[in-house]
Write an enzyme that holds these catalytic residues in place. Structure first.
Site, PDB file in Angstrom:
ATOM      1  N   SER A 267      35.423  40.345  40.666  1.00 33.43           N
ATOM      2  CA  SER A 267      36.155  39.223  40.213  1.00 33.43           C
ATOM      3  C   SER A 267      35.805  39.206  38.876  1.00 33.43           C
ATOM      4  CB  SER A 267      35.512  38.177  40.964  1.00 33.43           C
ATOM      5  OG  SER A 267      33.934  37.986  40.231  1.00 33.43           O
ATOM      6  N   ASP A 268      36.964  38.527  38.455  1.00 30.85           N
ATOM      7  CA  ASP A 268      37.049  38.006  36.840  1.00 30.85           C
ATOM      8  C   ASP A 268      35.779  37.185  36.826  1.00 30.85           C
ATOM      9  OD1 ASP A 268      37.463  37.585  34.233  1.00 30.85           O
ATOM     10  OD2 ASP A 268      39.426  37.531  34.316  1.00 30.85           O
TER      11      ASP A 268
END
Length: 861
Positions: free
Chosen positions: A278-279
């Site tokens: 994930s960012d």
């Protein structure tokens, strides 16, 4: 649950309105890694490793320890029993961010402007070496999202170009370089992350926008495949170890929660074998995101700096209570460890020797909570000889847009004027603004997490003064005016000059920094800091003005580009630490410019298509950004609507000249194309899960405040989670089919490395002769474009290119190939690639509109 595209096409392609929003169909289960192709050995080793882990250790691999809890911008938990410390994830795509004694590389857009795949590889390898020697496991880059739909998008400079082929090849070569250095590359931001406005609802709220969801990028299936997904195919074929899902939503499903883009497209269709990360803050649910295909949560906490996590303890609970099947956590861990083995991390790994949070030598290891005072920064110099490749990329990426005989300079100029703030130093120092979040002095990189600290920055003013005064041929005077509002002084200086070198810029960056009202994205496409007036003043007082621009993408130059007193224009992009030296190499002819513009220079912002969405249009809900331009971005848009650019995509002048001749098309014996059929194996289950009592917080571990652990506080799962609903399995959390580990049907376009292998079989060889008709050696970039011939196809699309060094009078026979993917369209009905019956035509030349050679391709069966 596998829902066919036809069944949901109307919903998927729907335009946002108050009652009906674009829809992303579900796709489950999440495909499990099978170790095909080049991943076989790494997969085998990962399976063996993961089979010996406890559930808590598997969870530790998937979950970050929390924001500012360790030295890197993101770190997972470790496996102390096996001597494995936590993994280090570090920005940026142009160098080691938040460190010291590291290099400041040119931006991705400059790499694209070289059109040189070898330089892309060498830059990637040099960056990988620096990350490796700083103790980084995963370099958070390179970037193909944004692709560049919006020329004024804040982060376009982090990527390469608004063309999928140019971006895809530079993306792939960068990944190969990084991973050959022994560091895992992370291809980002997946996908449709094309603007900074509204990318995160919390960030937008900070700017005063009353929304509670992030922007939804709404796109049809055909455009997804033929444009935005294309470079990620090249990344997977290059063996990329990780992919970062982005902040935005796609058809109203968050990118890190989107089972269609993660499970179906990335892992199912493209056969991605690595892990999805994930960012930072893009993780939106525990069970949902795990089942949708997310493999690693970064930096682990729900909100940056909070003591809560969707995973960690909660992921342990979700596996124990059966909400997440055992095979899914095993697959997450296997994918992560396979990437580790594939690049050889087990052979060359060292602990991080720097801190992202302070430059002090000593400080707190767990910075956010001020615990465990240790030596943090060991001042390890990792620059090596990388200044050489930085300087070469800087000069080879410069695009000579105009030259009326003014360049190269000869050292005979008696008076050289240097005009414009962009020539000089930032008065606060090259690193004086955090994450380069200002536009003071010369511009050599944009702002945000895609930046790095400079070890030094050679400004154009310094380099030109040195060249004029101290070179062996130097005999002139040189004077500078670097205050952009000191127009009277500029006029007086320009009036005396044999040549006036005028420096102007425009900047952009990531959305968490606002520079002069530019919320990441540029608020307009004009020059910054009175730049147009600086140019006007010089041109009114000197008849030999050379304009040098440092910009992340195009600016509007129509008011002055054709002024006869402006005798040359150079675009220098964002060239990194060797900026000034790279420039004088070109100005004084030691390097013959061979760069080509990786984007189009238009006469207005409207010529590029729809503007950036800057006002909410869905109440407090997710702003709806409908990609109504479809396939038609940048030069494709100009061609479709017959807009005349000032300088077209792929254009660039040289101090020499070149001709093209002798185009030949040779059919190759490519095999016939068949849809993929068959079934996967069943999901493998590795090891045994055990009981809740096996995962109580160990007494041997000193608990760090707010640190995110995989352990339970109680054998009562509800009590341990702190969520009255989370401790028990719930059908509400589990979409139909998401837990199904039985063999699954393969997708028609699927394959082990980027899709159906038949797509990558060569069908034609194209050759042409390029001749240097000038008097000096130089580089030319032959470009091959194709017309697919359909009524909905772009007029022309880039499909191949190379950069060739050619001596005066020399002829080089350039050869390239076209494969099945190059000639195909995505068919939404069959969910596969098809070559249409329309007549196909190839064009060869040195820009998207200067294509003197053409030929019709034979029909492909």
């Amino acid at each position: 649950m596998k829902l066919g595209w036809l069944e949901l096409a109307a919903l998927t392609a729907s335009v946002a309105s108050a009652k009906e929003l674009a829809y992303s169909p579900p796709y489950y289960p999440s495909p499990w890694m099978d170790g095909q192709g080049d991943w076989a050995d790494a997969h085998e080793r990962a399976v063996e490793f993961v089979s010996g882990l406890t559930l808590a250790e598997k969870v530790n691999l998937t979950t970050g320890s929390g924001w500012e809890q360790e030295r890197c911008v993101g770190e997972t938990g470790g496996i102390p029993r096996l001597g494995m410390w936590g993994w280090c994830m570090q920005d940026s795509p142009l160098g080691v961010r938040d460190s010291d004694y590291n290099s400041g590389f040119p931006a991705g857009v400059n790499v694209a402007a070289t059109w040189d795949k070898t330089l892309a590889y060498l830059r990637g390898k040099a960056m990988g070496e620096e990350h490796r020697d700083k103790g980084v496991d995963v370099q958070l880059g390179p970037v193909a999202g944004p692709l560049g739909k919006n020329p004024d998008g804040g982060r376009v400079w982090e990527g390469f170009a608004p063309d999928p082929v140019l971006t895809g090849q530079m993306f792939a070569e960068t990944i190969k370089g990084i991973q050959d250095a022994g560091v895992i590359a992370c291809a980002k931001h997946y996908i449709l992350n094309e603007q900074e406005h509204f990318r995160q609802s919390s960030e937008a709220q900070g700017y005063g926008y009353d929304i509670d969801q992030s922007v939804s990028s709404n796109l049809d299936d055909k455009t997804m495949h033929e444009l935005y997904l294309w470079p990620f195919v090249d990344a997977i074929r290059a063996g990329v170890g990780s992919v970062m899902c982005s902040y935005n939503q796609i058809n109203n499903s968050y990118a890190c929660s989107n089972s269609y883009t993660l499970n179906k497209l990335l892992k199912g269709e493209l056969g991605f074998q690595g892990f999805v990360m994930s960012d930072w803050g893009a993780h939106h649910s525990g069970v949902g995101d795990a089942l949708a295909g997310l493999d690693m949560s970064m930096p682990g906490d729900v909100l940056l700096g909070s003591p809560y996590s969707y995973w960690g303890t909660n992921l342990t609970i979700a596996v124990l209570n059966g909400t997440i099947p055992e095979w899914r956590i095993d697959d997450m861990a296997t994918r992560i460890m396979a990437a580790y083995y594939k690049v050889g991390r087990d052979q060359i790994r060292t602990p991080p020797n720097f801190s992202s949070w302070t430059r002090d030598v000593y400080g707190y290891e767990h910075f956010i909570v001020n615990e465990n005072y240790i030596k943090l920064n060991e001042r390890v110099n990792v620059q090596g000889d990388h200044a050489n490749v930085i300087r070469k990329i800087g000069s080879d990426s410069m695009v000579l847009l105009k030259n009326n005989g003014a360049l190269p300079l000869t050292h005979d100029e008696k008076f050289v004027a240097i005009l414009g703030e962009d020539a000089g130093s930032n008065p606060y120092g090259a690193n004086g603004c955090s994450d380069r979040g200002c536009d003071d002095g010369t511009l050599a990189m944009g702002w945000g997490s895609g930046s790095a600290n400079f070890p030094y920055l050679i400004t154009p003013e310094q380099a030109i003064q040195n060249e004029v005064i101290f070179s062996s041929q130097g005999k002139g005077d040189v004077f500078s005016v670097t205050d952009n509002w000191a127009l009277d002084q500029m006029a007086a200086t320009a009036a005396q000059a044999d040549v006036s070198l005028v420096f102007v810029n425009a900047d952009s960056g990531e959305g968490y920094i606002n520079v002069d009202g530019n919320e990441g994205d540029r608020k307009n496409m004009t020059l910054w800091g009175n730049g147009e007036e600086v140019i006007k003043t010089a041109a009114e007082n000197c008849n030999n003005v050379v304009v040098i621009m440092h910009t992340p993408n195009a600016v509007l130059i129509g008011d002055w580009a054709h002024n006869p007193n402006i005798t040359a224009i150079l675009w220098a992009g964002l060239p990194g630490q060797e900026s000034g030296r790279s420039l004088v190499d070109v100005l004084y002819g030691r390097v013959n410019p061979g760069g080509k513009t990786p984007f189009t220079w238009g006469k207005s912002r409207e010529a590029y298509g729809p503007p950036i969405l800057t006002e909410p249009n869905n109440g407090k809900g997710a702003p709806q950004d409908d990609f109504t331009d479809g396939l038609y971005i940048d030069y494709r848009h100009f061609d479709k609507y017959d807009y005349q650019p000032i300088y077209e995509f792929g254009y660039g002048l040289s101090y020499s000249s070149f001709s093209f001749s002798d185009l030949e098309v040779t059919p190759l014996n490519g095999g016939s194309y068949s849809a993929t059929t068959g079934m996967t194996k069943k999901a493998p289950v590795l090891g045994k899960i055990g009981q809740a009592s096996d995962y109580l917080f160990p007494k041997s571990i000193k608990r760090i405040t707010q640190y995110l652990y995989p352990y339970l506080n109680s054998t009562n799962l509800r009590e341990s989670s702190g969520d009255p609903d989370y401790g028990m399995p719930s059908k509400d959390y589990v979409p139909a089919g998401a837990s199904d580990g039985s063999p699954q049907e393969l997708l028609p376009a699927s394959g082990s490395s980027g899709g159906n292998p038949g797509l990558f079989e060569d069908l034609f060889r194209i050759t042409a002769t390029i001749t240097n008709t000038g008097k000096v050696a130089g580089d030319e970039v032959p470009q091959l474009y194709i017309s697919l011939g359909g009524k909905d196809d772009p007029v022309r699309q880039l499909r191949a290119f190379d950069r060739l060094s050619i001596q005066p009078g020399q002829k080089i026979k350039w050869s390239t190939t076209l494969n099945r993917r190059d000639l195909s369209n995505w068919d939404t009905n069959s969910q596969n690639w098809l070559i249409s019956k329309a007549t196909k035509k190839v064009y060869v030349g040195n820009s998207s509109r200067k294509l003197p050679l053409s030929a019709t391709l034979p029909t492909v069966q």
